[in-house]
Design a protein around this motif. Sequence first.
Motif, PDB file in Angstrom:
ATOM      1  N   THR A 164       0.798  -1.233   0.000  1.00 14.21           N
ATOM      2  CA  THR A 164       0.000   0.000   0.000  1.00 14.21           C
ATOM      3  C   THR A 164       0.828   1.280   0.000  1.00 14.21           C
ATOM      4  N   PHE A 167       0.774   3.778  -2.904  1.00 13.16           N
ATOM      5  CA  PHE A 167      -0.490   4.466  -3.161  1.00 13.16           C
ATOM      6  C   PHE A 167      -0.506   5.880  -2.569  1.00 13.16           C
ATOM      7  N   GLY A 215      -2.829  -5.080   4.192  1.00 13.70           N
ATOM      8  CA  GLY A 215      -2.038  -3.944   3.735  1.00 13.70           C
ATOM      9  C   GLY A 215      -1.451  -3.232   4.935  1.00 13.70           C
ATOM     10  N   ILE A 219      -7.562   1.606   5.773  1.00 11.10           N
ATOM     11  CA  ILE A 219      -8.620   2.188   4.958  1.00 11.10           C
ATOM     12  C   ILE A 219      -9.546   2.996   5.865  1.00 11.10           C
ATOM     13  N   THR A 228      -6.864   6.351   4.987  1.00 10.39           N
ATOM     14  CA  THR A 228      -5.933   6.616   3.887  1.00 10.39           C
ATOM     15  C   THR A 228      -6.774   6.865   2.638  1.00 10.39           C
ATOM     16  N   LEU A 231      -6.433   4.867  -0.579  1.00 13.28           N
ATOM     17  CA  LEU A 231      -6.957   3.498  -0.536  1.00 13.28           C
ATOM     18  C   LEU A 231      -8.482   3.490  -0.557  1.00 13.28           C
ATOM     19  N   LEU A 235      -8.659   1.308  -3.627  1.00  9.49           N
ATOM     20  CA  LEU A 235      -8.665  -0.086  -3.188  1.00  9.49           C
ATOM     21  C   LEU A 235     -10.015  -0.526  -2.642  1.00  9.49           C
ATOM     22  N   TYR A 247     -10.332  -6.563   5.994  1.00 10.60           N
ATOM     23  CA  TYR A 247      -9.132  -5.827   5.600  1.00 10.60           C
ATOM     24  C   TYR A 247      -8.339  -5.592   6.875  1.00 10.60           C
ATOM     25  N   ASN A 249      -4.658  -4.282   8.723  1.00 10.92           N
ATOM     26  CA  ASN A 249      -3.568  -3.334   8.478  1.00 10.92           C
ATOM     27  C   ASN A 249      -2.833  -2.997   9.759  1.00 10.92           C
TER      28      ASN A 249
END
Length: 333
Positions: A164, A167, A215, A219, A228, A231, A235, A247, A249
């Motif tokens: 990530t 990005f 990631g 998010i 983010t 994302l 994403l 998800y 992180n």
Amino acid sequence: MAALFISNSFVLTCCLVILTSMLFSSYAELLRFQHPPKSPHGSLSFLVLGDWGRRGAFNQSLVALQMGRIGEKLDIDFVVSTGDNFYENGLKSEQDHAFQESFTKIYTAKSLQKQWYSVLGNHDYRGNAEAQLSPHLRNLDSRWLCLRSFIVDAELAEIFFVDTTPFVDVYFSDGEGHSYDWKGIPSRKSYIANLIKDLELALRESYAKWKIVIGHHAIRSIGHHGDTQELVDKLLPVLMANNVDFYMNGHDHCLEHISDTKSPIQFLTSGAGSKAWRGDLKELNREGLKFFYDGQGFMSVQLTQTEAEIAFYDVFGNILHRWTTTKLLYQSL
């Protein structure tokens, strides 16, 4: 003998794959690793840790101790690292002693002598990013497997690891006062476009009961960095369109669980492997927020055909938050 054969074959395959990925890491399709669950009943168990590599400081060693205890109790299959593996500025080279001082000599419990699947974080990109991808590190510690983006196929679940850091716009503008190692990414635009395309294809073709994306950057988060936006824009639509369940992180140095308000996706932050940011958060009244903790700790994931259980632990091994969800057997058919 069979187990030894599988282990040696896996190591050889990993080395060959990593060599290939270093040559074509920016534009190759996502590499896939098979990691069947050891349970004959198809259950899967693993730990998730992020933002940890500080040579044992900031309670990293205490977190590692509890990971070993919980890992043994849950009989884990492997460990997932959500990035920022080595502070403050990644590894200097593949000979950097920080690798052994922050990884090998810290995570010594028997239950943690399993495969570690890792992605790069922004702090890793401040050093020699490709050093962490080097097969040389696997010679030093066979548990280590870090690539930019790849897939772990554990039969019951497919876990999609996404790089990530490229990005995020700020790392390419003022860099927040830091320099980043982009030599493995000659064209950011093409790199991101190809990664999104390959991830979308892999998710669409997946028949796994559980789809998990890993990631470094959040998010959704109420922590220091917050959402983010890059994302969220690029994403998240892919995850929502392809029925991703979780998800996971790091990046924010906390433990966190937020339910998406527009899909079944659960956003799970495990970035508390060492230094935590006490009291550093953006908002507490966010819709979908189920749990937030601003101390050190880690997360466990247990999966069966019909149930997922997520648990967050503090530095003493206490369970701070537990959440379960169920699926019908026919939902993935």
